[in-house]
Design an enzyme around this catalytic site. Structure first.
Site, PDB file in Angstrom:
ATOM      1  N   SER A 173     -10.905  -0.358   3.107  1.00 51.23           N
ATOM      2  CA  SER A 173     -10.228  -0.759   4.160  1.00 51.23           C
ATOM      3  C   SER A 173      -9.723   0.514   4.875  1.00 51.23           C
ATOM      4  O   SER A 173      -8.926   1.309   4.410  1.00 51.23           O
ATOM      5  CB  SER A 173      -8.904  -1.394   3.926  1.00 51.23           C
ATOM      6  N   GLU A 206      -5.394   3.935   6.698  1.00 53.71           N
ATOM      7  CA  GLU A 206      -5.028   3.546   5.343  1.00 53.71           C
ATOM      8  C   GLU A 206      -5.399   4.907   4.526  1.00 53.71           C
ATOM      9  O   GLU A 206      -4.364   5.400   3.755  1.00 53.71           O
ATOM     10  CB  GLU A 206      -5.751   2.307   5.006  1.00 53.71           C
ATOM     11  N   ARG A 237       0.931  -1.249  -0.166  1.00 56.62           N
ATOM     12  CA  ARG A 237       0.067  -0.017  -0.069  1.00 56.62           C
ATOM     13  C   ARG A 237       1.057   1.152   0.278  1.00 56.62           C
ATOM     14  O   ARG A 237       0.455   2.178   0.664  1.00 56.62           O
ATOM     15  CB  ARG A 237      -0.932  -0.102   1.314  1.00 56.62           C
TER      16      ARG A 237
END
Ligand code: EPU
Length: 364
Positions: A258, A356, A180
């Site tokens: 998420s 995130e 990520r």
């Protein structure tokens, strides 16, 4: 690039724009100015405007690059210019019997690209089906799901470096991809991605279906179509089924996927937790640390469907925060709920959850 001081007038510019429909969390946000970019020339012209309207020459122009809005948390007011890359087009650059290289413009919808590629017999993206957002944002956080990440298919990215006004072609290796993460994520609003070059393979037997229940669901799809082995189309359809079941569609219930990263902890701490909670879900990493399923931690902390209204975790997937007051809730509501969830998880497990999606400050 033009050297004239006149501001080009053919750009798609709007003032005082309500961005609540352009972020999948549906947070209220009014932006001073939005420029929609349809071509690479638009990008150069917009950059020129930004340089001209930046009062202090030594200062970086205040700008936000907004793609599909599926991974950002916007403030109520944005006193800056928002750039929206909406460039369209998919071009085949090179083809052999084994693979195909395609160049995809930043404004193409990611999921539509996945579906059309699989339908064309071009494989490698099927595990990334139903990820919301546009192609241009996909390298920023190296999108990943079900054992596959964008970097597995990416050859290079073409991007405009806003501070210097120079185009770069950045190889996959130079994108500095990680879980990520990428060069682009570490230098926000510095790079404007206009196109990505992907290498997709043509072997229908090559699939990645070892993650969770993907194999089992894909098998059902294969059987329905009398296929003896699982093919990429079966994996894609399995992933569509699984995601639809677990993850809310932002159109029905605003969310940004998420909300927390899966935290990475030392093996010793994981072993200690395992002694107290034998069911804890963790994935060993190559460096010896363990990636823990944040959704499991949140659920076990009693917060599946919980949080502080109107921002609550989803009833089927505790890792996703959902907005029950679309176009009304703001960043402050997110902050309140996030703090409550993180604190509750920390108090129970001693593990710190990191957000995130990208938090955008009012004045950047
Ligand atoms: N779990 C729970 N309760 C929950 C959620 C999950 O116990 O409420 C457990 C599951 O049972 C499973 C484990 O946690 O054993 C992991 O859950 P899952 O396989 O659903 O994946 P995830 O770790 O929650 C990650 C990505 C997703 C991606 C999936 C599949 C992150 C932060 N998230 O989720 O990405 O789709 O894996 O690969 O890495 C996204 O970024 O928007 C996103 C959805």
């Amino acid at each position: 690039m033009t050297t004239s001081n006149a501001i080009p007038s053919n750009l798609d510019i709007q003032s005082n724009v309500d961005l609540s429909a352009y972020n999948t969390m549906s947070l209220v946000c009014i932006a001073d100015r939005v420029i929609d970019l349809h071509t690479e020339q638009d990008i150069e012209q917009a950059s020129q405007i930004l340089q001209q309207t930046t009062t202090d020459n030594s200062k970086k122009p205040s700008v936000l690059v907004l793609s599909g809005g599926s991974n950002v948390l916007l403030p109520k007011q944005l006193n800056i210019t928002v750039l929206r890359p909406l460039l369209k087009g998919i071009t085949v650059l090179n083809e052999t019997t084994d693979y195909i290289d395609i160049e995809v413009m930043a404004g193409e919808n990611w999921h539509e690209l996945v579906v059309s590629s699989v339908n064309n017999g071009w494989f490698g993206l099927e595990n990334l089906a139903l990820i919301p957002g546009l192609v241009g944002a996909s390298p920023v956080q190296n999108i990943g799901a079900y054992g596959v990440q964008l970097e597995d298919s990416l050859l290079s990215v073409k991007a405009y470096h806003l501070p210097t006004g120079v185009w770069h072609t950045i190889s996959c290796e130079d994108c500095q991809f990680a879980y990520r993460d990428s060069l682009f994520k570490r230098q926000p609003n510095t790079w404007l991605i206009s196109r990505v070059l992907l290498r997709l393979h043509k072997d229908p037997q090559r699939v990645s279906a070892n993650y969770g229940d993907v194999q089992q669901v894909a098998q059902k799809h294969a059987q329905q179509h009398q296929r003896i082995s699982i093919q990429p189309v079966d994996v894609m359809n399995a992933i569509i089924d699984i995601r639809k079941q677990k993850l809310p569609d932002p159109k029905d219930l605003p969310n940004c996927g998420s909300f927390f990263q899966n935290p990475i902890i030392a093996q010793a701490q994981f072993k200690q937790l395992q002694a107290d909670y034998p069911d804890i879900v963790g994935y060993p990493m190559s460096d010896g640390q363990v990636k823990v399923a944040a959704g499991w931690l949140i659920e076990q902390a009693g917060l599946k469907g919980g949080g502080i209204a109107p921002i609550l975790t989803h009833k089927n997937q505790a890792l996703v925060l959902t907005n029950h007051a679309p176009k009304q809730a703001s960043q402050a509501d997110i902050q309140t709920s996030q703090q409550y969830i993180s604190q509750t998880v920390f108090d129970k497990f001693g593990v710190l959850l990191q957000r995130e999606p990208v938090w955008i400050d009012e004045n950047l």
